[in-house]
Enzyme design. Structure first.
Site, short mmCIF file in Angstrom:
data_model
loop_
_atom_site.label_atom_id
_atom_site.label_comp_id
_atom_site.label_asym_id
_atom_site.label_seq_id
_atom_site.Cartn_x
_atom_site.Cartn_y
_atom_site.Cartn_z
N LYS A 13 0.84 -1.21 0.00
CA LYS A 13 0.00 0.00 0.00
C LYS A 13 0.87 1.26 0.00
O LYS A 13 0.60 2.21 -0.73
CB LYS A 13 -0.92 0.05 1.24
CG LYS A 13 -1.86 -1.12 1.38
CD LYS A 13 -2.83 -0.93 2.54
CE LYS A 13 -2.17 -0.85 3.91
NZ LYS A 13 -1.60 -2.12 4.40
N ARG A 88 -8.70 1.19 10.02
CA ARG A 88 -8.35 -0.22 10.13
C ARG A 88 -9.43 -1.00 10.87
O ARG A 88 -9.34 -2.22 10.96
CB ARG A 88 -7.06 -0.33 10.92
CG ARG A 88 -5.83 -0.72 10.05
CD ARG A 88 -4.69 -0.78 10.97
NE ARG A 88 -3.50 -1.41 10.64
CZ ARG A 88 -2.43 -0.84 10.10
NH1 ARG A 88 -2.50 0.38 9.63
NH2 ARG A 88 -1.31 -1.49 10.00
N ARG A 127 11.75 -6.32 4.11
CA ARG A 127 11.59 -4.87 4.02
C ARG A 127 12.63 -4.15 4.89
O ARG A 127 12.93 -4.57 6.00
CB ARG A 127 10.18 -4.48 4.48
CG ARG A 127 9.96 -2.97 4.45
CD ARG A 127 8.52 -2.61 4.41
NE ARG A 127 7.86 -2.79 5.69
CZ ARG A 127 6.58 -2.47 5.90
NH1 ARG A 127 5.84 -2.01 4.90
NH2 ARG A 127 6.02 -2.66 7.08
N ARG A 160 12.22 -2.66 10.73
CA ARG A 160 11.27 -2.28 11.77
C ARG A 160 11.08 -3.45 12.73
O ARG A 160 10.99 -4.61 12.30
CB ARG A 160 9.92 -1.95 11.13
CG ARG A 160 9.84 -0.52 10.64
CD ARG A 160 8.63 -0.27 9.78
NE ARG A 160 7.37 -0.79 10.31
CZ ARG A 160 6.20 -0.67 9.68
NH1 ARG A 160 6.13 -0.06 8.52
NH2 ARG A 160 5.11 -1.16 10.21
N ARG A 171 0.47 -9.33 13.43
CA ARG A 171 -0.18 -8.25 12.69
C ARG A 171 -1.20 -8.82 11.70
O ARG A 171 -2.26 -8.24 11.49
CB ARG A 171 0.87 -7.40 11.95
CG ARG A 171 1.65 -6.51 12.91
CD ARG A 171 2.90 -5.99 12.27
NE ARG A 171 2.68 -5.00 11.25
CZ ARG A 171 3.59 -4.66 10.33
NH1 ARG A 171 4.77 -5.26 10.33
NH2 ARG A 171 3.32 -3.74 9.45
P1 AMP Z 1 1.66 0.17 9.40
O1 AMP Z 1 2.93 0.94 9.13
O2 AMP Z 1 0.47 0.71 8.69
O3 AMP Z 1 1.83 -1.31 9.20
O4 AMP Z 1 1.34 0.40 10.96
C1 AMP Z 1 2.25 0.01 11.95
C2 AMP Z 1 1.55 -0.11 13.28
O5 AMP Z 1 0.99 1.18 13.64
C3 AMP Z 1 0.39 -1.08 13.33
O6 AMP Z 1 0.79 -2.43 13.53
C4 AMP Z 1 -0.41 -0.52 14.51
O7 AMP Z 1 0.21 -0.84 15.74
C5 AMP Z 1 -0.26 0.98 14.31
N1 AMP Z 1 -1.34 1.53 13.44
C6 AMP Z 1 -1.21 2.08 12.21
N2 AMP Z 1 -2.39 2.49 11.73
C7 AMP Z 1 -3.30 2.19 12.68
C8 AMP Z 1 -4.71 2.34 12.77
N3 AMP Z 1 -5.45 2.88 11.78
N4 AMP Z 1 -5.32 1.92 13.92
C9 AMP Z 1 -4.63 1.39 14.93
N5 AMP Z 1 -3.30 1.19 14.90
C10 AMP Z 1 -2.63 1.58 13.79
#
Ligand code: AMP
Length: 232
Positions: A13, A88, A127, A160, A171
């Site tokens: 994404k 989400r 990644r 990360r 996740r």
């Molecule tokens: P991402 O980089 O989008 O994979 O997000 C990394 C982490 O940030 C996720 O595993 C969640 O812990 C937190 N996170 C990101 N977006 C959200 C969201 N919309 N709602 C809740 N937690 C989020």
């Protein structure tokens, strides 16, 4: 144009959002990046969010909603934006609808990036992310020119903590439990398009661009090639 990019972690994404953002000159808003920035600068939200992110769990709605609310009213969002990683959960989607309604706006499109679990694990474990600008690379598919160094800003690349295999599986579990409801929600609204992301990056970029152009021109999209498109 206001677009949501939906899909499991590792679907690509962020990479696709970067491409669309440059092409259409609209802002790319990544909730994950905003939260990581908040953690990095030890803001109140960042301190509260840190332990959830590290465990691969969702940050409480209230924290992430505040961050998004502040972001979408900024000047650079006037001509539109891509929301990547937000909403989400169903409750976040409903709050977003309310937020947009108050601003006299609505979502134009939701792109659902579908991908196999195998690909997700392969993509996330390889990644590497720039500690300075947040750009993403992949050790095999999108390597940086210099090992461990970001092409864009010269920052250091790191893995990360939540891209480590055990957290990736958590996740994915959270994604299936919380995020899949959103697919039905947006399908019902008639704004969901599905794109299969097991193809190569360039082919996916082309499909994303076609879907966005069709929405901008309000044309129905004919299903073909790598993309399975649900125009409902
Ligand atoms: P991402 O980089 O989008 O994979 O997000 C990394 C982490 O940030 C996720 O595993 C969640 O812990 C937190 N996170 C990101 N977006 C959200 C969201 N919309 N709602 C809740 N937690 C989020």
């Amino acid at each position: 144009m206001r677009v949501v990019f939906l899909g499991p972690p590792g679907a690509g994404k962020g990479t696709q959002a970067d491409a669309v953002s440059k092409d259409k000159k609209i802002s790319h808003i990544s909730s994950g990046n905003l939260l990581r920035e908040a953690v990095e600068s030890s803001t109140e939200t960042g301190i509260k969010a840190k332990c959830y992110i590290e465990k691969g769990l969702l940050v409480p709605d209230q924290l992430v909603v505040e961050i998004i609310k502040d972001r979408i009213v900024k000047e650079d969002c006037k001509s539109g934006y891509i929301l990547d990683g937000f909403p989400r959960t169903l409750s976040q989607a409903k709050v977003l609808d309310e937020m947009l309604k108050k601003l006299g706006n609505k979502l134009d499109l939701v792109i659902y990036f579908s991908v196999s679990e195998e690909s997700v694990v392969l993509r996330l474990s390889g990644r590497r992310t720039c500690a300075n600008c947040g750009a993403n690379y992949h050790i095999r598919y999108v390597p940086s020119s210099k090992d461990g160094i970001c092409d864009k800003c010269g920052g250091k690349l790191y893995q990360r903590a939540d891209d480590k295999p055990e957290t990736v599986l958590e996740r994915l579990r959270v994604y299936h439990e919380q995020t899949e409801d959103l697919i039905a929600y947006y399908k019902k609204k008639g704004i969901l398009k599905e794109i299969s992301c097991d193809a190569d990056i360039d082919a996916i970029t082309k499909e994303v661009s076609d879907v966005i152009n069709c929405t901008l021109q309000r044309k129905p999209l004919i299903s073909r090639g790598v993309a399975r498109v649900d125009s409902l």
